[in-house]
Design an enzyme around this catalytic site. Structure first.
Site, PDB file in Angstrom:
ATOM      1  CE  LYS A 191     -15.318 -12.200  19.922  1.00 53.07           C
ATOM      2  NZ  LYS A 191     -15.120 -13.547  19.330  1.00 53.07           N
TER       3      LYS A 191
ATOM      4  CG  HIS B 253     -22.319 -16.940  22.143  1.00 54.75           C
ATOM      5  ND1 HIS B 253     -22.583 -18.287  21.993  1.00 54.75           N
ATOM      6  CD2 HIS B 253     -20.971 -16.852  22.301  1.00 54.75           C
ATOM      7  CE1 HIS B 253     -21.454 -18.973  22.061  1.00 54.75           C
ATOM      8  NE2 HIS B 253     -20.468 -18.124  22.239  1.00 54.75           N
TER       9      HIS B 253
ATOM     10  CG  HIS C 198     -12.249 -20.983  23.316  1.00 52.93           C
ATOM     11  ND1 HIS C 198     -12.442 -19.785  23.971  1.00 52.93           N
ATOM     12  CD2 HIS C 198     -13.277 -21.089  22.439  1.00 52.93           C
ATOM     13  CE1 HIS C 198     -13.525 -19.186  23.498  1.00 52.93           C
ATOM     14  NE2 HIS C 198     -14.057 -19.956  22.569  1.00 52.93           N
TER      15      HIS C 198
ATOM     16  NE  ARG D 168     -16.769 -18.951  25.202  1.00 54.94           N
ATOM     17  CZ  ARG D 168     -17.661 -18.099  25.702  1.00 54.94           C
ATOM     18  NH1 ARG D 168     -17.766 -17.954  27.010  1.00 54.94           N
ATOM     19  NH2 ARG D 168     -18.431 -17.386  24.903  1.00 54.94           N
TER      20      ARG D 168
ATOM     21  NE  ARG E  55     -15.546 -14.898  24.372  1.00 57.36           N
ATOM     22  CZ  ARG E  55     -16.752 -14.433  24.693  1.00 57.36           C
ATOM     23  NH1 ARG E  55     -16.939 -13.906  25.905  1.00 57.36           N
ATOM     24  NH2 ARG E  55     -17.749 -14.493  23.841  1.00 57.36           N
TER      25      ARG E  55
ATOM     26  CE1 TYR F  98     -19.737 -24.911  22.122  1.00 56.79           C
ATOM     27  CE2 TYR F  98     -21.118 -22.962  21.987  1.00 56.79           C
ATOM     28  CZ  TYR F  98     -19.879 -23.538  22.099  1.00 56.79           C
ATOM     29  OH  TYR F  98     -18.765 -22.754  22.175  1.00 56.79           O
TER      30      TYR F  98
END
Length: 388
Positions: A251, A341, A315, A318, A226, A350
């Site tokens: 995150k 994640h 982004h 990414r 990120r 994805y």
């Protein structure tokens, strides 16, 4: 006309804007993106221009020049500048409630950006309730306030979801959360993010002439970072012996390790020798961390130099990294760990973007044509028209 654009009124950044609505098309998107006054809104997921007579007229002439039909029947040109927003000065009691909410969020170790966002969303609700105790707010009070706010402020789905989350947390300070079990967040919008192909990634890096900028973009893509993560990197986070990058406090307050591409090493060595840094790997002029706005600015210039017409943000690199991993056969569990994640459902996005297997599928129309050719061996030119 080849294309069609509809202009609509929206309020964005507390000002009237004209949104450009059109069916997705790469050619039309490139035309709109090249108009000097057009901007992209992540909140409204559309391009827009300032709603004034001069800009809208220039846009109309520009689009017609590119053979784009413009439907402006629903657009009302703003006759005057909007009134400045009324600044709400919270009372002493409201300030105490806001401060206690901040302490509560920090006690749960939410990130600074999340604390700021939730406080900004909760403060107007505290003012809305005025003298009525927050603990006395009913589910109907909260629902009516949310409906009013979403309509007046034209919230996106993501902002709507954040508002519900912020109010739920605020009310846990004063009442049982179970009483708000029927207050649900709207479902997330399903969208397919923009992804660069391998050729575009290489071309983007080649056309980024500044060494610092090229090194930053290379790490963004090759490590799936990120923009906040790459800007927080410290020189000590790079472990060249193990060929790993330590991503700290990302995150969700999670740390993770990602591999460094061997092809990045010469670029990284060159950059570190040319730009000796102290606190951050990528520092600005004042010695502080490089800014995200600066990254977006030079990325836009690099895309223009590489003649990439897609709407590319930091982004996007990414998204491209994750998609290419899936296309290369990397398992979802591994991709999830590399991206940091929390839920596999997020990473599953994805699998829907990756198209290597889909491209390999033969189109049924081609199959039908080939079967027809085999059936009539004397006519090798069988196609979709009767004359050949």
């Amino acid at each position: 006309m080849s294309y069609r654009v509809t202009l609509q009124n929206i309020i964005h950044k507390n000002a009237p804007q004209a949104a450009l609505i059109f069916d997705y098309n790469e050619g039309l998107k490139a035309i709109v993106n090249q108009f000097k006054a057009s901007k992209w809104s992540r909140t409204h997921t559309c391009f827009y221009v300032s709603n004034n007579k001069v800009t809208c007229n220039e846009l109309y002439v520009y689009l017609r020049k590119h053979k784009v039909f413009v439907d402006y029947s629903n657009l009302k040109i703003a006759s005057e500048a909007p009134a400045p927003p009324v600044k709400i000065i919270p009372s002493v009691a409201e300030q105490k409630l806001i401060q206690s909410f901040k302490n509560f969020l920090e006690g749960r170790q939410y990130s600074r950006s999340t604390v700021a966002t939730y406080m900004n969303l909760a403060a107007p609700f505290i003012n809305y309730m005025k003298e009525q105790p927050i603990g006395g707010a009913t589910e109907d009070d909260v629902r009516l306030y949310i409906e009013k706010s979403v309509k007046e402020k034209n919230y996106s789905i993501s902002s709507h979801r954040q508002l519900v989350s912020a109010l739920k947390l605020l009310l846990t300070l004063h009442k049982n959360q179970q009483e708000l079990k029927d207050l649900v967040r709207p479902k997330k919008s399903t969208y397919r993010p923009v992804v660069l192909n391998h050729k575009e990634v290489i071309l983007l890096l080649q056309r980024t002439l500044n060494l610092k900028h090229r090194c930053l973009l290379a790490l963004l893509y090759s490590c799936g970072l990120r923009v906040s993560e790459v800007l927080a990197l410290q020189p000590s986070d790079i472990d060249l012996e193990r060929m790993q990058l330590h991503v700290r406090n990302a995150k969700g307050r999670k740390d993770r390790y990602v591999g460094i591409a061997s092809s990045v090493l010469p670029l990284l060595h060159n950059y570190r020798n040319s730009y000796p840094t102290r606190a951050y790997l990528f520092e600005g002029a004042t010695g502080k961390s490089y800014s995200a706005s600066s990254v977006r600015a030079f990325l836009k210039r690099s895309c223009k130099a590489a003649k990439i017409t897609k709407h590319v943000t930091p982004h996007t690199l990414r998204h491209s990294y994750a998609t290419h991993l899936v296309e290369n056969g990397t398992g979802i569990a591994h991709v999830q760990r590399l991206l940091g994640h929390s839920k596999p459902e997020t990473t599953m996005l994805y699998t829907h973007i990756a198209n290597a297997d889909l491209i390999a599928i033969e189109n049924p129309l081609d199959i039908a044509v080939n079967k027809n050719r085999l059936a009539d061996k004397d006519n090798k030119n069988i196609g979709l028209s009767e004359d050949h």
